[in-house]
Design an enzyme around this catalytic site. Structure first.
Site, PDB file in Angstrom:
ATOM      1  N   TYR A  97       0.984  -1.229  -0.199  1.00 52.44           N
ATOM      2  CA  TYR A  97       0.050   0.232  -0.081  1.00 52.44           C
ATOM      3  C   TYR A  97       0.939   1.307  -0.055  1.00 52.44           C
ATOM      4  CZ  TYR A  97      -3.143   3.648   1.543  1.00 52.44           C
ATOM      5  OH  TYR A  97      -3.762   4.746   1.297  1.00 52.44           O
ATOM      6  N   TRP A 132       1.761   5.126  -2.390  1.00 53.54           N
ATOM      7  CA  TRP A 132       1.864   6.074  -3.769  1.00 53.54           C
ATOM      8  C   TRP A 132       2.923   5.405  -4.680  1.00 53.54           C
ATOM      9  CZ3 TRP A 132      -0.342  11.082  -4.750  1.00 53.54           C
ATOM     10  CH2 TRP A 132      -1.625  11.332  -3.941  1.00 53.54           C
TER      11      TRP A 132
END
Length: 762
Positions: free
Chosen positions: A110, A112
């Site tokens: 998880y 960006w």
């Protein structure tokens, strides 16, 4: 010094000056009128000493084999060859699958990560694990855990609230009043997932004000709106009470649009009984709210009347749903907008996330972007993303989630790439204990983050600047080529190469690569995408040579305009086809922490509760202005903000003086969950009894072997409570926490957050 070709990050496009294999300077993309200062974190990032230089295995895991361990985060690492790492990792994956099944693998990943469409860490990890036979996965995000569950039930979607929101151009032209719960922080509009090439929000707000538009901000932080605004500084966590008070005025002064409520909504009558206190005897009036939020009842009444007389957008920031009962703020904001009856009208209605990211307010593309196919996941087991510690600590335990009764799996191997849960997750001491009970943790990362230091097997990944890729976002008009700017650092490899070797060793290499090199995948993805468009785009080689491709967008959008124009043809994806102010489904779940309509619940962490007697300061753990989450905390912009090497913490002058603190001091911030050091910044732009300490400082325990050790660098998640928003969504609640602050008078411990662990040869 020659400039390299342009490239793209989540916070902007740029040209780079390259020296000695690293970024030496950055120039924002021409045409970006308000480039993000975070580009200043890039110089020196490729060859920083925090990079993972070699495949590495934790000494205890290598010596004793897989199994639970209390040494994660404190152990030395052993440098190994790529061949040995591939063999060790392949054997461990096979052992876990054969012994425990694929459900025992948690594919976290998880974060960006890279802006690239092909070398996107999550996509690579998930494609590999699906072909391995599947993995336990997570749903939703730390940013929007509550929103991602509540809004599909209330309005049939949550992505459209960001992707197809009312555009800045429409707001500039038509809106009179922006009522912003949680502010409208321009620092966050520098960022967009996948990349952003233009930052129009600042200029749009200037033109909005020039036309006579007004901004009303409800936030404990004055600078949650840049420039002129009407600032109301409520007790943190009381926004729902404020919205209820505004709604009460609309209902009792015949200002609510009942035709809209009858035509486009369902369940308003049930909600109004609660609003007026017909069943519980408590009218949710401005006077009632004033006692909770600390604002003037007369000012709330006057504002409600202004909202009804103006073309008004009610907007709720994402931060307001990162709190206990976080589902209520966006739901109540939508309900308040529905009562005004302006949803679907140009310049009126509802917004969620303006000032939270550079997506709301920007026109979307008319179609998707190239993507790496991941295929289906044979394993159906999942958790809400913020329930990682619960899952690892309580295997086999049942829990409620979104109307379902689920069971936590027994995880033996955590596979992580492209993220840092020590930034996102609450209660780090609990997270460390949870990570200690699994057999194996695998981390792909370019840097020695806290998560990498807690791994057993560390895979050195390249950064986005050491490989070819391209990227864009769904609300940005440019598809950008991202040619390699420098050679890979030390022994780092891109994740595709790592997974291709692993897949080959595990005998599904052909399925993973499909016979393509990374470059061939870029061409294949582009050509497949281009074949599905209704207009011509250049051939891949021409696009690559140009460096960017402008794509058509849907301009002039107003959120839910089509629904307002024809509610039958454009029914919402809710059971009623309308906005569900009262949800029969949610009511039927019988949760005591989330009712069938928006409701005020007293927060567990707020200044109005008994806990405040022990911890009298309300800490806001918001997003930093100097980096994206924890990314590039090593960079110059992030480092310049530190105070004696610690993350800065803002305090009101009166609160600082009462504790003998001054600008530049180092303070100990603590509660019964943990403690951290932070650098004091005295600032009158926040409410009394509130302190602000951003997330993202790399976790740095004073004693790496002690799970309860103080963080000497200033990570607020040593303080936060690891509890979900409610039984409905179980979203992240890490934005609010009660603390006490005192001056730190002892010898300052060194900050080692950006130093690699001890690494020894065989």
């Amino acid at each position: 010094m020659p400039l390299a070709p342009t490239s793209l990050t989540h916070w902007g496009a740029f040209s780079a000056g390259i020296e000695s294999g690293d970024i030496a300077s950055v120039t924002p993309l021409d045409g970006d009128t308000d480039p993000s200062p975070l580009l200043g974190n890039l110089p020196g990032a490729i060859r920083h000493s925090a990079r993972v230089a070699t495949p590495a295995v934790r000494r205890g895991w290598l010596r004793e084999g897989p199994g639970p361990s209390t040494r994660r985060g404190a152990d030395e690492f052993v440098a190994v060859s790529w061949e040995e790492l591939t063999e060790l990792l392949a054997c461990e994956l096979r052992r876990v699958v054969d012994t425990h099944g694929n459900e025992a693998i948690y594919g976290g990943s998880y974060g960006w990560a890279s802006a690239g469409r092909f070398h996107h860490a999550q996509s690579q990890v998930h494609r590999f694990l699906k072909l391995l036979g599947g993995y336990t996965f997570s749903r939703h995000s730390y940013s929007l855990g509550a929103t991602g569950v509540i809004m599909p039930r209330v309005v049939g979607t949550h992505n459209d609230l960001f992707e197809r929101s009312t555009t800045w151009e429409v707001i500039v032209e038509h809106t009179d009043l922006l009522v912003c719960f949680g502010g409208l922080a321009l620092k966050n509009t520098g960022l967009n997932h996948g990349g952003t090439t233009s930052h129009p929000a600042r200029d749009a707000l200037r033109r909005f004000r020039d036309r006579g538009g007004r901004i009303v901000s409800f936030s404990p932080l004055r600078d949650d709106v840049d420039g002129e605004c009407e600032w109301h500084a409520p007790v943190p966590g009381t926004d729902v009470a404020i919205m209820l008070a505004l709604a009460y005025v609309l209902a009792t002064e015949s200002l609510a649009d009942r035709d809209f409520l009858r035509t486009y909504c369902t369940g308003y009558d049930r909600f109004e009984r609660y609003l007026l206190g017909l069943d519980d005897g408590v009218a949710k009036s401005p006077r009632w709210a004033s006692e909770i939020c600390g604002l003037s009842a007369d000012e709330l009444t006057a504002l409600a009347r202004r909202m009804a007389a103006s073309r008004t957008i009610v907007t709720v920031s994402w931060s307001l749903q990162r709190i206990r009962h976080g589902e209520q703020a966006p739901w109540m904001g939508l309900t308040l907008a529905a009562m005004l009856g302006q949803i679907g009208l140009p310049g009126g209605g509802f917004g969620h996330g303006y000032g939270s990211m550079n997506e709301p307010g920007l026109p979307p593309l008319r179609f998707g972007l190239p993507k790496l196919p991941q295929g289906p996941n044979p394993v159906q087991t999942f958790i809400p993303v913020a329930a990682i510690s619960d899952m690892l600590l309580h295997p086999g335990e049942q829990f409620d989630y979104n109307g379902r009764r689920l069971t936590y799996p027994d995880i033996k191997l955590v596979y992580w790439g492209g993220g840092n849960p020590f930034h996102h997750h609450q209660n780090i001491s609990r997270l460390r204990r949870a990570l200690g009970r699994v057999d194996t943790i695998v981390v792909h990362d370019p840097y020695w983050t806290a998560m990498a230091k807690h791994a057993d097997i560390v895979v050195p990944s390249t950064t986005a600047f050491e490989r070819d890729d391209y990227s864009g976002s769904r609300n940005d008009p440019l598809l950008m080529a991202m040619p390699k700017l420098a050679e890979p650092y030390a022994q780092s490899r891109d994740d595709y190469t790592t997974f291709a070797a692993l897949a080959d060793r595990l005998e599904f290499g052909e399925q993973f690569t499909e016979g393509r090199t990374a470059r061939q995948w870029l061409v294949h993805m582009y050509e497949k995408w281009a074949a599905g468009l209704d207009f011509a785009v250049p051939a891949f080689d021409d696009f690559w040579a140009m460096g960017r491709l402008r794509l058509p967008t849907e301009d002039g959008l107003t959120l839910l305009a089509d629904f307002r124009a024809d509610p039958q043809t454009h029914r919402l994806h809710t059971p009623s086809g309308r906005i569900e102010i009262f949800s029969e489904d949610i009511d039927g779940f019988g949760y005591d922490d989330c009712a069938g309509h928006p409701k005020w619940f007293k927060p567990s962490e707020w200044l109005g509760g008994a806990r405040a007697a022990r911890y009298p300061l309300h800490l806001l753990a918001n997003q930093p202005a100097t980096r994206l989450h924890s990314q590039l905390d090593i960079g110059a912009v992030s480092q310049r903000s530190k105070v004696q090497g610690r993350e800065p913490m803002r305090m009101h002058p009166a609160d600082a003086a009462a504790r003998g603190l001054a600008d530049g001091d180092v303070a100990r911030v603590f509660n019964d969950r943990g403690a951290c050091l932070a650098g004091v910044v005295v600032d009158d732009r926040l409410r009394r009894d509130v302190v602000q300490l951003s997330t993202g400082a790399w976790f740095d325990p004073a004693d790496p072997a002690d799970p309860d050790a103080m963080c000497v660098h200033g990570n607020p998640n040593v303080l936060t409570d690891d509890i979900g928003t409610s039984s409905l969504a179980r979203g992240c609640t890490g934005a609010h926490v009660l603390v006490q602050v005192e001056k730190f008078d002892g010898p300052l411990p060194p900050v080692r957050a950006h130093e690699p662990p001890v690494i020894v040869d065989r």
